[in-house]
Design an enzyme around this catalytic site. Structure first.
Site, PDB file in Angstrom:
ATOM      1  N   SER A   1       0.840  -1.195   0.000  1.00 46.90           N
ATOM      2  CA  SER A   1       0.000   0.000   0.000  1.00 46.90           C
ATOM      3  C   SER A   1       0.879   1.251   0.000  1.00 46.90           C
ATOM      4  O   SER A   1       1.799   1.357  -0.808  1.00 46.90           O
ATOM      5  CB  SER A   1      -0.929  -0.060   1.216  1.00 46.90           C
ATOM      6  OG  SER A   1      -1.925   0.911   1.150  1.00 46.90           O
TER       7      SER A   1
ATOM      8  N   ARG B   1     -11.609   5.128  11.040  1.00 45.40           N
ATOM      9  CA  ARG B   1     -11.126   3.747  11.062  1.00 45.40           C
ATOM     10  C   ARG B   1     -12.207   2.773  10.613  1.00 45.40           C
ATOM     11  O   ARG B   1     -11.931   1.788   9.922  1.00 45.40           O
ATOM     12  CB  ARG B   1     -10.649   3.391  12.462  1.00 45.40           C
ATOM     13  CG  ARG B   1      -9.951   2.060  12.541  1.00 45.40           C
ATOM     14  CD  ARG B   1      -8.774   2.003  11.610  1.00 45.40           C
ATOM     15  NE  ARG B   1      -7.893   0.885  11.912  1.00 45.40           N
ATOM     16  CZ  ARG B   1      -6.752   0.665  11.283  1.00 45.40           C
ATOM     17  NH1 ARG B   1      -6.347   1.478  10.318  1.00 45.40           N
ATOM     18  NH2 ARG B   1      -5.997  -0.352  11.599  1.00 45.40           N
TER      19      ARG B   1
ATOM     20  N   ASP C   1      -8.821  -6.818  -4.024  1.00 47.40           N
ATOM     21  CA  ASP C   1      -8.436  -5.493  -3.531  1.00 47.40           C
ATOM     22  C   ASP C   1      -9.076  -4.435  -4.421  1.00 47.40           C
ATOM     23  O   ASP C   1      -8.659  -4.227  -5.557  1.00 47.40           O
ATOM     24  CB  ASP C   1      -6.908  -5.366  -3.541  1.00 47.40           C
ATOM     25  CG  ASP C   1      -6.429  -4.022  -2.988  1.00 47.40           C
ATOM     26  OD1 ASP C   1      -7.264  -3.137  -2.725  1.00 47.40           O
ATOM     27  OD2 ASP C   1      -5.203  -3.869  -2.813  1.00 47.40           O
TER      28      ASP C   1
ATOM     29  N   HIS D   1      -7.790  -5.391   0.262  1.00 47.99           N
ATOM     30  CA  HIS D   1      -6.523  -4.661   0.337  1.00 47.99           C
ATOM     31  C   HIS D   1      -5.630  -5.197   1.453  1.00 47.99           C
ATOM     32  O   HIS D   1      -4.405  -5.247   1.321  1.00 47.99           O
ATOM     33  CB  HIS D   1      -6.834  -3.182   0.560  1.00 47.99           C
ATOM     34  CG  HIS D   1      -5.632  -2.303   0.495  1.00 47.99           C
ATOM     35  ND1 HIS D   1      -4.804  -2.254  -0.596  1.00 47.99           N
ATOM     36  CD2 HIS D   1      -5.101  -1.446   1.402  1.00 47.99           C
ATOM     37  CE1 HIS D   1      -3.819  -1.382  -0.362  1.00 47.99           C
ATOM     38  NE2 HIS D   1      -3.983  -0.883   0.839  1.00 47.99           N
ATOM     39  N   ASP D   2      -6.224  -5.595   2.546  1.00 46.62           N
ATOM     40  CA  ASP D   2      -5.449  -6.098   3.679  1.00 46.62           C
ATOM     41  C   ASP D   2      -4.737  -7.417   3.390  1.00 46.62           C
ATOM     42  O   ASP D   2      -3.940  -7.882   4.214  1.00 46.62           O
ATOM     43  CB  ASP D   2      -6.359  -6.276   4.902  1.00 46.62           C
ATOM     44  CG  ASP D   2      -6.385  -5.026   5.770  1.00 46.62           C
ATOM     45  OD1 ASP D   2      -5.647  -4.059   5.449  1.00 46.62           O
ATOM     46  OD2 ASP D   2      -7.124  -5.009   6.768  1.00 46.62           O
TER      47      ASP D   2
END
Lengths: 379, 379
Positions: free
Chosen positions: A155, A225, A323, A356-357
């Protein structure tokens, strides 16, 4: 505590002080700064085996291992690093740091501004990926590292790795940029902007000087968050993980109210609360802005191919199928610009439902590829 | 003001009062209620040509035409409705309404609770798609409509159309559900939850009774709308529309600050501000909850096929390629359940880069399909 045999075990961070002037992209100059750093493995005699790990939005220097006397203190990319792990500490000397503007000990908004003797707060200058790479370059000098065996990141971390190859082509031999993009899209910037507005319009933000008011913009951070988590995961993964399950407290029936009810609400609120309790709001703003500003092609009239013209590293670019924040399409833009320069690049599109993680997860094919890349690097 | 010849022209809403008791899914009962309604065209002698248009999250009864002496007062689906438009008012009698819990004149959180003589605020009961369909059913009775020629809606509006076919199979001959889903995914619920938390944690929300404090939770509403807009559009469209363009005020250079800088930030802030100025926060909460709760298969043990067992309408289901909120995949779940029941259904996947909001746009292929469906309906 018993560690797996391939863990780096207990680790200790160090704070390094730099007296150099650091001119920033914004025009401001830092008159000295501090970086929190952690290392794993040993630097070899020729100082040729160093690997720099760059962190993403909420990361820091504690990449691998554990802290003594601290529960659940595993580093954020521990599964990658250790004796026998893909980034093998028997071969490599691995360096993690907290970037400038961070909130884990490096100079940032929480630090005292020497000019005012008060926390920098919103006065801390906006920092860019370029600025970070310049600071990391001074760190390399300090450690006597002429050339990194590799710079790796996911990222925003991957963006720093890319920038290294452009700014200091002689000083990085391999670049691993995972789940990255050559610049943010309007939608990406939009999500960052919603997060920033959540923080900046929180009445407890006090224009960024909430420290003086003995408070934190907890609501804003929490919302940021929650939103972040939604975009780091994927619809499929959330479907598998939570579906439309109701919490145990809710039982089998709808509650027809606004208390937490679906498991996914529970999860997001929990993630938001946890984060808001320790992360610095000004750091969050700075990190999102560094993302928005990242655009290495910009000084080259928008031509990414031109931007990589002087790059010399070998590249490993990877992206994950689910992602949607930085999709494989975005990674391929990087690959195309590298190929056009006849640069040595390998690209992997890795099947994963984790969004994405994914870059943080020990997905077998992904880790096998990383092992392979690192095993081929000569030191 | 000069109207295009296929516009319905000036229109006037009407408030209809219902004295009936309306039992709600939550267990609460409304002791009478009011609905804001607008109609276009003429009900024919056999009362067989009525089409009900159901609105989505932020919609209302003003679907088509203009209000006298009011600038920019075009109805939200004006391009669909009028003499010569796909939903042709020379053939059909079209009805728009503001749903219960709304903030455009129908009974909702802003209305006075007869029991307390104060605005309902957070005391207004949670309403569901089922509740709305029940209220719409009473509206049909009032207008003497035994059977709707069609019920049509996009997104949450499409869900109401689907529910009509399940609850009142004898009273709807055609259902058009566009950009809808048979139930929300965990990610969908997650986005709604972030929006709710933005509103509910705004200090000006006052537990939903902000009316008494002479304030509104403007920050929370603004964030909700910014986030909503991001998810209604698509990455591609935002790329085309804004890209990484800087605002005119920013010039060509990064500002290295937190004022509005990229065009996309400008757009989102503007949309957020506009919305926060007029929409009711409690209504927003209610609408998102109606979305989360919608799950017509739930009373049938989760079996969607079973849920449609008694449906008799012909169905037109449409989805848009770039809609990632309710993607074509979700529409196909509806189609499969209908096909399994040997129900007459046509499905269209329409190419569009405009994301979820596509359903509101006069996309030629989409409007041609709608024209075709409506032209085949006998009245």
């Amino acid at each position: 505590m018993i560690f797996p045999s391939d863990s780096v075990g207990f680790v200790t961070p160090a704070k390094l002080k730099f007296d150099e002037l650091l001119p920033l992209a914004s025009g401001a100059t830092l008159d000295g700064f501090e970086l929190m750093v952690e290392t794993y493995g040993e630097l070899n005699a020729s100082r040729s085996n160093a690997v720099l790990v760059c962190h993403a939005l909420s990361g820091h220097h504690h990449v691998a291992g554990y802290y003594k006397d601290q529960m659940r203190s595993e580093g954020w990319w521990d599964n990658l690093i250790g004796p026998g792990r893909p980034l093998d500490t028997r071969k490599f000397f691995v360096i993690g740091l907290n970037n400038l503007g961070g909130c884990h000990g490096s100079t940032g908004p929480r630090s005292v501004n020497p000019a005012t003797k008060r926390p920098w707060g919103s006065e801390f200058p906006v920092v860019t990926v370029n600025d970070w790479v310049n600071a990391q370059h001074l760190l390399a000098d300090r450690l006597g590292i002429d050339s990194f065996a590799a710079v790796i990141g996911g990222s925003l971390g991957g963006m720093q790795a890319l920038q290294w190859s452009i700014n200091f082509p002689e000083r990085v031999r391999n670049v691993l940029a995972i789940a990255a993009a050559p610049k943010l899209s309007a939608e990406n910037i939009g999500f960052n902007e919603v997060a920033r507005q959540a923080i900046m319009t929180d009445p407890e933000f006090h224009g960024g000087n909430f420290y003086a008011h003995n408070t934190i913009p907890q609501r804003g951070l929490r919302l940021s968050r929650m939103l972040g988590h939604l975009t780091y995961l994927s619809d499929d993964l959330m479907g598998e993980k939570f579906g439309r399950e109701l919490t145990d407290e809710s039982g089998d029936e709808y509650q027809f109210g606004f208390d937490v009810e679906f498991e996914v609400e529970n999860y997001l609120r929990h993630q938001g609360d946890k984060f808001a309790g320790h992360f610095d709001a000004n750091t969050y703003l700075l990190m999102t802005k560094a993302l928005d500003y990242f655009d290495p092609a910009r000084p080259f009239g928008g031509d990414l191919e031109d931007a990589f013209r002087k790059a010399k590293a070998n590249f490993f670019i990877a992206a994950f199928t689910s992602d949607w924040r930085f999709s494989p399409k975005r990674s391929k833009e990087i690959v195309r610009a590298l190929v056009a320069n006849r640069i040595n690049v390998s690209y992997a599109e890795i099947e994963s439902s984790a969004g994405h993680d994914s870059f943080l997860l020990p997905i077998p094919r992904y880790h096998a590829l990383l092992s392979n890349v690192f095993s081929r690097i000569s030191v």
